[in-house]
Design a protein around this motif. Structure first.
Motif, PDB file in Angstrom:
ATOM      1  N   GLU B 298      34.745   1.228  60.000  1.00 30.93           N
ATOM      2  CA  GLU B 298      33.195   0.368  58.938  1.00 30.93           C
ATOM      3  C   GLU B 298      32.250   1.464  58.770  1.00 30.93           C
ATOM      4  N   LEU B 299      32.297   2.137  59.294  1.00 31.25           N
ATOM      5  CA  LEU B 299      31.363   3.482  58.790  1.00 31.25           C
ATOM      6  C   LEU B 299      31.530   3.661  57.417  1.00 31.25           C
ATOM      7  N   GLU B 300      33.653   3.585  57.441  1.00 34.88           N
ATOM      8  CA  GLU B 300      33.739   4.424  56.471  1.00 34.88           C
ATOM      9  C   GLU B 300      33.244   3.522  55.024  1.00 34.88           C
ATOM     10  N   LYS B 301      33.746   2.253  55.182  1.00 28.49           N
ATOM     11  CA  LYS B 301      33.899   1.099  54.041  1.00 28.49           C
ATOM     12  C   LYS B 301      32.512   0.725  53.951  1.00 28.49           C
ATOM     13  N   ARG B 302      31.215   1.243  54.864  1.00 29.44           N
ATOM     14  CA  ARG B 302      29.618   1.172  54.021  1.00 29.44           C
ATOM     15  C   ARG B 302      29.889   1.937  53.353  1.00 29.44           C
ATOM     16  N   LEU B 303      29.845   3.720  53.849  1.00 27.43           N
ATOM     17  CA  LEU B 303      30.131   4.732  52.669  1.00 27.43           C
ATOM     18  C   LEU B 303      30.436   4.673  51.976  1.00 27.43           C
ATOM     19  N   LEU B 304      31.795   3.787  51.550  1.00 30.41           N
ATOM     20  CA  LEU B 304      32.617   4.306  50.208  1.00 30.41           C
ATOM     21  C   LEU B 304      31.869   3.059  49.010  1.00 30.41           C
ATOM     22  N   GLU B 305      31.573   2.216  49.550  1.00 34.18           N
ATOM     23  CA  GLU B 305      30.633   1.099  49.397  1.00 34.18           C
ATOM     24  C   GLU B 305      29.518   1.212  48.266  1.00 34.18           C
ATOM     25  N   GLY B 306      29.075   2.257  49.431  1.00 30.90           N
ATOM     26  CA  GLY B 306      28.064   2.532  48.529  1.00 30.90           C
ATOM     27  C   GLY B 306      27.881   4.094  47.780  1.00 30.90           C
ATOM     28  N   ASN B 307      28.839   4.491  48.119  1.00 32.93           N
ATOM     29  CA  ASN B 307      29.415   5.336  46.640  1.00 32.93           C
ATOM     30  C   ASN B 307      29.549   4.868  45.369  1.00 32.93           C
ATOM     31  N   LYS B 308      29.899   3.721  45.225  1.00 37.11           N
ATOM     32  CA  LYS B 308      30.608   3.381  44.092  1.00 37.11           C
ATOM     33  C   LYS B 308      29.479   2.590  43.344  1.00 37.11           C
ATOM     34  N   LYS B 309      28.596   2.401  43.434  1.00 35.34           N
ATOM     35  CA  LYS B 309      26.953   2.233  42.775  1.00 35.34           C
ATOM     36  C   LYS B 309      26.821   2.821  42.431  1.00 35.34           C
ATOM     37  N   HIS B 310      27.388   4.776  42.802  1.00 34.40           N
ATOM     38  CA  HIS B 310      26.595   5.521  42.047  1.00 34.40           C
ATOM     39  C   HIS B 310      27.686   6.738  41.489  1.00 34.40           C
ATOM     40  N   ILE B 311      28.808   5.722  41.069  1.00 32.15           N
ATOM     41  CA  ILE B 311      29.275   6.443  39.595  1.00 32.15           C
ATOM     42  C   ILE B 311      29.903   6.794  38.563  1.00 32.15           C
ATOM     43  N   ASP B 312      28.470   6.328  38.236  1.00 34.78           N
ATOM     44  CA  ASP B 312      27.441   6.828  36.853  1.00 34.78           C
ATOM     45  C   ASP B 312      26.767   9.036  37.202  1.00 34.78           C
ATOM     46  N   TRP B 313      26.676   8.979  38.687  1.00 36.71           N
ATOM     47  CA  TRP B 313      25.877  10.456  38.673  1.00 36.71           C
ATOM     48  C   TRP B 313      27.796  11.176  38.725  1.00 36.71           C
ATOM     49  N   GLU B 314      27.830  11.704  36.846  1.00 36.52           N
ATOM     50  CA  GLU B 314      28.769  12.237  36.673  1.00 36.52           C
ATOM     51  C   GLU B 314      28.242  12.868  35.592  1.00 36.52           C
ATOM     52  N   CYS B 315      28.764  14.467  36.001  1.00 39.45           N
ATOM     53  CA  CYS B 315      28.660  15.211  35.184  1.00 39.45           C
ATOM     54  C   CYS B 315      29.423  15.199  33.706  1.00 39.45           C
ATOM     55  N   THR B 316      28.796  14.696  32.458  1.00 35.77           N
ATOM     56  CA  THR B 316      29.497  14.848  30.812  1.00 35.77           C
ATOM     57  C   THR B 316      29.706  15.587  30.045  1.00 35.77           C
ATOM     58  N   GLU B 317      29.832  15.769  29.287  1.00 39.01           N
ATOM     59  CA  GLU B 317      29.811  16.597  28.255  1.00 39.01           C
ATOM     60  C   GLU B 317      28.746  16.593  27.565  1.00 39.01           C
ATOM     61  N   GLU B 318      28.337  14.238  27.680  1.00 39.27           N
ATOM     62  CA  GLU B 318      27.505  14.159  26.581  1.00 39.27           C
ATOM     63  C   GLU B 318      25.891  14.488  27.451  1.00 39.27           C
ATOM     64  N   ARG B 319      26.027  14.758  29.117  1.00 41.18           N
ATOM     65  CA  ARG B 319      24.839  14.922  29.993  1.00 41.18           C
ATOM     66  C   ARG B 319      24.243  16.123  29.735  1.00 41.18           C
ATOM     67  N   MET B 320      25.337  17.367  29.800  1.00 43.53           N
ATOM     68  CA  MET B 320      25.873  18.171  29.425  1.00 43.53           C
ATOM     69  C   MET B 320      24.541  19.207  28.237  1.00 43.53           C
ATOM     70  N   LYS B 321      24.700  18.083  27.401  1.00 39.67           N
ATOM     71  CA  LYS B 321      23.473  17.903  25.995  1.00 39.67           C
ATOM     72  C   LYS B 321      21.884  17.967  26.106  1.00 39.67           C
ATOM     73  N   LEU B 322      21.478  17.725  28.227  1.00 33.73           N
ATOM     74  CA  LEU B 322      20.089  17.375  28.346  1.00 33.73           C
ATOM     75  C   LEU B 322      19.506  18.691  28.068  1.00 33.73           C
ATOM     76  N   CYS B 323      20.683  19.689  28.637  1.00 33.54           N
ATOM     77  CA  CYS B 323      20.884  21.115  29.424  1.00 33.54           C
ATOM     78  C   CYS B 323      19.691  22.356  28.190  1.00 33.54           C
ATOM     79  N   ALA B 324      19.151  23.249  28.825  1.00 30.36           N
ATOM     80  CA  ALA B 324      19.184  24.315  28.168  1.00 30.36           C
ATOM     81  C   ALA B 324      20.205  24.957  26.799  1.00 30.36           C
TER      82      ALA B 324
END
Lengths: 399, 399, 399
Positions: B298-324
C-alpha cells in the motif's frame, strides 16, 4: 636460470605489441603475439620454480574477475595469476543485473577500474553475447582512459566467451609444447578434437572451437569429429581452415570418432551442445514469455533423446588402440568418466586413470598462461620486464 | 613531484588530529580535518600518477568492508583504497544476523579486528539505524583496544549511513576543487541540490544530506529544491543552515527546480525518498506482523502515485539554460536517464551525454577520498607519512 | 625483542618436523609439535607488536579457505593469519557440489593448488565425514606434488572437523599459558569442560573433544561433565584417558556440573549435541527419502524436549563460587547468555560480563595459532625462518 635467459632472448626477437590492448580471441592475435604470450608463460613458471618473486605490480592494484557463469578452475587460475604478478583480486558479481548492456556496461566498467590493471571476464552462456560483452567492456575502459578518467588502461582477458576459450587453448598449447619439446615440434602431430557423450548435454562450444582455431596455426593435423547436428560456430570452422592452409597443417571434419582417433597423437574427446541447439536455446531464453519453461523443457527432452543415440561416442581403452603409439588423452576437466561419476560418460576408467596426472599437468599451465596475458597487455616490453624481475632477484619465500 | 611537496607543505599547517579515531560524518569534523583529508587524497592521487608505491601497511593487514546494503561503486572504491595502502580486503557479511545489535555487534566487531586496520561500513537502509550502528561498532573496537584485546585500534569509515555519505561528498568536493582551481575557489559558487523524478522511488537520503551539509562549509550558495513532502532529515537542514552562516555561504530551500537551477554553477538532480516516507517504511519493516506485506504494498503504491505527479522534475537541456554559463551536471551515479535506461528519469540524454565523462571524473575521486580517510585515521602525522612515501620512492610498477 | 629471541632459542630445541605435512588433529601431533606450534604463535604475536613485517611468502601466493559450514570468527582468523604471512586469501565455495567425494575431491584439491601454500578447511557438519574429507584432500595434494603437478605441497589446516577443533584448542592453550605463566605451569590446574543449556541444540562436538584431548597432555585435571545422553565421540574419550595417564594429569567424566566446577581453575561450559543424536541426524540427512523432513522435525522436537530438562546446566555467579579463587570462565564464542541474547542460556549476565574481555583475549590467540600452523607446515626450519624475519627487520607500518 639459463632456461629463463634463453626464453627472454627468444622473446626479444618477437614483436608482441599488446601493450594497453586486450587478450580476447586467439584468432585476433598475430603468430608472434601467440608465441610471445606462450614464452612469457614459460618464463614465469621457471621463475616461480626458482623461488623468484614475480610481482610487477607493487602496489596491490586490483585484478578484477567477472564471472557471469560458474567456475572453479579458471577462477583459481585467474586468482593465482593475479597474485603472482602482485594484484589483489576482487570479484565483480553483476549477475543481478542480467541485462547488463549499453550504458550499464559502459559506466560499470569504468567504475570498477580506477585502480584496476586487468579485468578477466567469463561470459559464455549465450551464443552471440559473450564476445560482444567483452568487446563492449574493452571499448568502455578505452574511452575512460582516453578521456583521462582512468589513470591506466585495464586490459580485458577473456576467461571464456561464446566463441573462444583462449586461456584453455593456450594452456593446452603449452602442454603440447612441453610434451613434444617445443612449439616448433607440433607440426604434423595429429590431434583428434572429438565430441563425446555426457549425461550433461549443454556444455559450451568454446573449448572445441578454441582448439581447432589455435592448433591449426602450428601446422598440426587437426581432426574435428562429431555426430551430425553437433556443429560448431561456422566462423570458427572457417578460421581453422584458413589457419591450416597458412601453416601447412591440416583440418578435417568428419562424423566418425574412429576416423579421428586413427593415428592420432592427442585425443581430446568432450561433450558439447550443437551450435544450432545453442542458438535455439539462446533465442528461447531471450524471448521468455508465458510458455517459456514448457518450451525449454521440450528442448531439453529433445536434446537428451538425441544425445542418447550417441552413447557410443566414448573414449575407451579399445578405441585408444587406434591412435599412434604414445598417444595422450587430454581434457579441459572436469570430465564425465563412465562408472566413476556417471553411468555413461566421455571416457572409460582405464583411459582416465592412465592419463589423470597428465590431464592435471595440462591444467597446471593455466595460471601461467593467464599471468602471461596480463603481463603482455600491461607492459610495453615484456622481455625487459622479465629481465628486471631476474635482476631484482627478490625471493618468493623467506627460505 | 613539486605538486606533491606543495600539498605536504600545506598539510603540515593543518591540525588533523584524527589518529585512532573514525571518519563518520562530515559535520563531526573540524574544517581542518575536512581540508586535511581532501589534501591527503590529492597527494595520494598525485603519487599514484607518479608511479609511486603508496603502501603504508606492509604486512597485508586487513581492511574489512561491511556492506549491509548492495554496492558496486563504493565497494570497489574501498577495495582500491585499501589495496593502495597495502591492506588486504575481507568482506564481512553479517546480513544473516539482521538484528545485529547489542552484544552481537560489540563482540563481532572485536572478533574481526585482531589484525584489522580499518572497517568500512555501509548501513543506509533504515532511518535512525545506520549511524547508530557505526557508532556502536566504533565504541566496541575502542573498548577492545583499551582492554588490550586489539593490538591496534581499527578506524571505522562511513561508506554511507542513513544520515551522511561522506565518501561521496568528499569525492564531490575534490571534483569541485579540481574544476574551479582549489577549495578556496568554491566560495560563492551556486550548487542546486535538487530532487528529480525516477521510477525507483526509494533511493537513500544520504547523498543530498551530505551535499548540503558539506558544501555550505565552503561558502557555496547551496539551493536545495524538492517537491513538497520530499524533505530531508531535519537535523541535516539545521547543519546546513549553521554551516552557511559560519562560512558566509548561503542555504536556500525551495520547491522549484527552476529556481534552484537559476544561475547555478553546478546542478545535482537526483531522486530520493522523502524523510517522512522513510520513517514510515522503517517503522513498517521494524514492526513486521501479519498484514506487513499488504501495508508495504500500500505504501509503495502511494509512493509511486505521488512520485508520478513530479515527472517534470527532470534535468533537461532546456532547463540547463537557466544555469550560469559553463554550468556542470553532477550525479553520484548510477542515474536514471530518460529514454536510455527508463522511460522517464532524472536527466535527459543530451545533458547526460554532455556530462557523462565529467560524472565519471567526479566518481574517480572516491578511491582517493577513502584512502585519505584511512590514512588520516591510522597515522599520527599524515604529512610525515606522505613524506616517507616520497623518500622511500618505491615504484608501483616494475616499468 | 628479548622475548622473541628467547622463544626462538626454545624453538631450536624442539623437533617440529611438520614441513610439507598437515595440521589436522592435535592427537596426531607429538608433544614437541604442539609446543613448537604454540611457541611459533607467541613469536609471531610478539613480532607483530614490535611492528615487524612477518611476510614469509613474498609473492602473494594463495591461502585457500574452504568453509563447508558458516563461520565468522575462524574465517577472519584464517584471513588474518594468511595476510600476516603474505598470502592472498581465496575462498573455495564447494557447497554446491554437496557430495564432493572421490574423484571430485581429488581433482578439485589439485585444481585450486597450483600456486597455493595452504588450504584451511572447516567441515564439521556430519559425524564421520569432516576429518575424512580433510585426509582425502591432503592425500590428493600429496599425489599432485609427488607427480610434479604441484610445484609446492600445500598444507591442510583443520579449521574444525567432526572430531577436533585444533585452532580453537591451541588458541585456548595459548590463553592458559599466558594466564598462568607458561605451558609448564598448567600441570595440576583443574579445567571443567561442561555441557550447558542453550536453546540452539545442535552445536558441534568438536570443541569439547578438542579441549579434553589437548589439555590432558599438559598434566591438567580435566573434568568432563554432561547430562546423560550427551556423550562425546568415544575415540576422543580414549584419547583423553591415554593423555592424562601419560602426562600425569587427570581425566574424569561425570554427570554433575557442580562436581566439575568444584575447585576448578577454569570452567568452559557450552552446549553441544550428544554424539548419538549427531549420528542419528547424520544418518537421516544421508538417507534422505520421502519422509525425511518429517523425521528430521521429529528428531528436532525430541532433542528440544530433552534439552529443556537440563535448563539448570547454566554457569551462574552462584555456581562459580564452587570454583577455586581466581577461577576463570572461558568460551569459544559466540555464547548464549541468559537474558542477553536468549531467555535461558549457557551463562548468566554477571559471569559473562565479568569475563567478557577475558573471553575476547582468549579468542585473540586464534590468528597467531593459525599462522603458526601454516608456518610450521610450510617451512623446514621454523626457528630459522623466524630468525630471518628478525634479521630482515622490515617494518609492518610506515610509521
Amino acid at each position: 636460470m639459463e632456461k629463463i635467459e634463453s626464453i627472454i632472448k627468444e622473446l626479444k626477437e618477437l614483436n608482441i605489441d599488446l601493450y594497453n590492448k586486450d587478450w580476447l580471441r586467439t584468432w585476433d592475435m598475430t603468430q608472434e603475439q601467440i608465441e610471445g604470450t606462450a614464452k612469457i608463460a614459460l618464463a614465469l613458471e621457471a621463475l616461480y620454480k626458482e623461488n623468484i618473486d614475480c610481482r610487477v605490480f607493487q602496489n596491490g592494484s586490483l585484478g578484477v574477475s567477472q564471472f557471469r557463469d560458474n567456475s572453479t578452475r579458471t577462477r583459481f587460475s585467474f586468482a593465482s595469476a593475479a597474485a603472482l604478478l602482485g594484484l589483489q583480486v576482487q570479484d565483480f558479481d553483476d549477475t543481478k543485473s542480467q541485462a547488463a548492456h549499453g550504458e550499464t556496461v559502459r559506466e560499470g566498467a569504468n567504475m570498477i577500474s580506477f585502480l584496476t590493471e586487468c579485468i578477466g571476464i567469463r561470459d559464455d552462456k549465450f551464443v552471440g553475447e559473450g564476445h560482444e560483452f567483452q568487446v563492449e567492456t574493452a571499448e568502455a575502459v578505452q574511452e575512460g582512459f582516453d578521456a583521462g578518467v582512468l589513470h591506466q588502461r585495464p586490459s580485458i582477458v577473456n576467461l571464456q566467451c561464446d566463441q573462444d576459450h583462449p586461456t584453455q587453448a593456450m594452456c593446452d598449447l603449452l602442454h603440447f609444447a612441453k610434451t613434444y619439446g617445443g612449439l616448433d615440434k607440433l607440426k604434423g602431430k595429429k590431434i583428434a578434437m572429438t565430441w563425446a557423450y555426457s549425461p550433461a548435454y549443454g556444455k559450451p562450444l568454446s573449448v572445441p572451437q578454441s582448439i581447432i582455431a589455435l592448433m591449426t596455426r602450428f601446422g598440426m593435423d587437426v581432426h574435428l569429429a562429431h555426430p551430425e547436428g553437433y556443429d560448431l560456430l561456422p566462423e570458427t570452422i572457417e578460421v581453422a581452415k584458413k589457419h591450416a592452409e597458412e601453416s601447412g597443417g591440416k583440418f578435417t571434419v568428419s562424423h566418425s570418432m574412429d576416423e579421428a582417433f586413427k593415428d592420432a597423437d592427442i585425443v581430446y574427446p568432450k561433450s558439447w551442445l550443437g551450435y544450432n541447439f545453442a542458438v535455439e536455446r539462446t533465442e528461447l531464453l531471450r524471448k521468455g514469455g508465458k510458455d517459456f519453461q514448457e518450451k525449454l523443457d521440450e528442448l531439453e527432452k529433445r536434446l537428451l533423446e538425441g544425445n542418447k543415440k550417441h552413447i557410443d561416442w566414448e573414449c575407451t581403452e579399445e578405441r585408444m588402440k587406434l591412435c599412434a603409439p604414445d598417444a595422450q588423452w587430454c581434457h579441459c576437466l572436469p570430465c564425465d568418466t563412465t562408472g566413476l561419476n556417471c553411468e555413461h560418460g566421455e571416457v572409460d576408467i582405464p583411459t582416465f586413470e592412465k592419463f589423470r596426472v597428465n590431464s592435471w599437468n595440462e591444467a597446471g599451465n593455466k595460471p601461467w598462461a593467464i599471468a602471461a596475458m596480463i603481463l603482455a597487455t600491461r607492459f610495453k616490453d615484456p622481455a625487459a620486464t622479465l629481465e628486471k624481475i631476474v635482476e631484482r632477484d627478490a625471493k618468493r619465500r623467506l627460505d
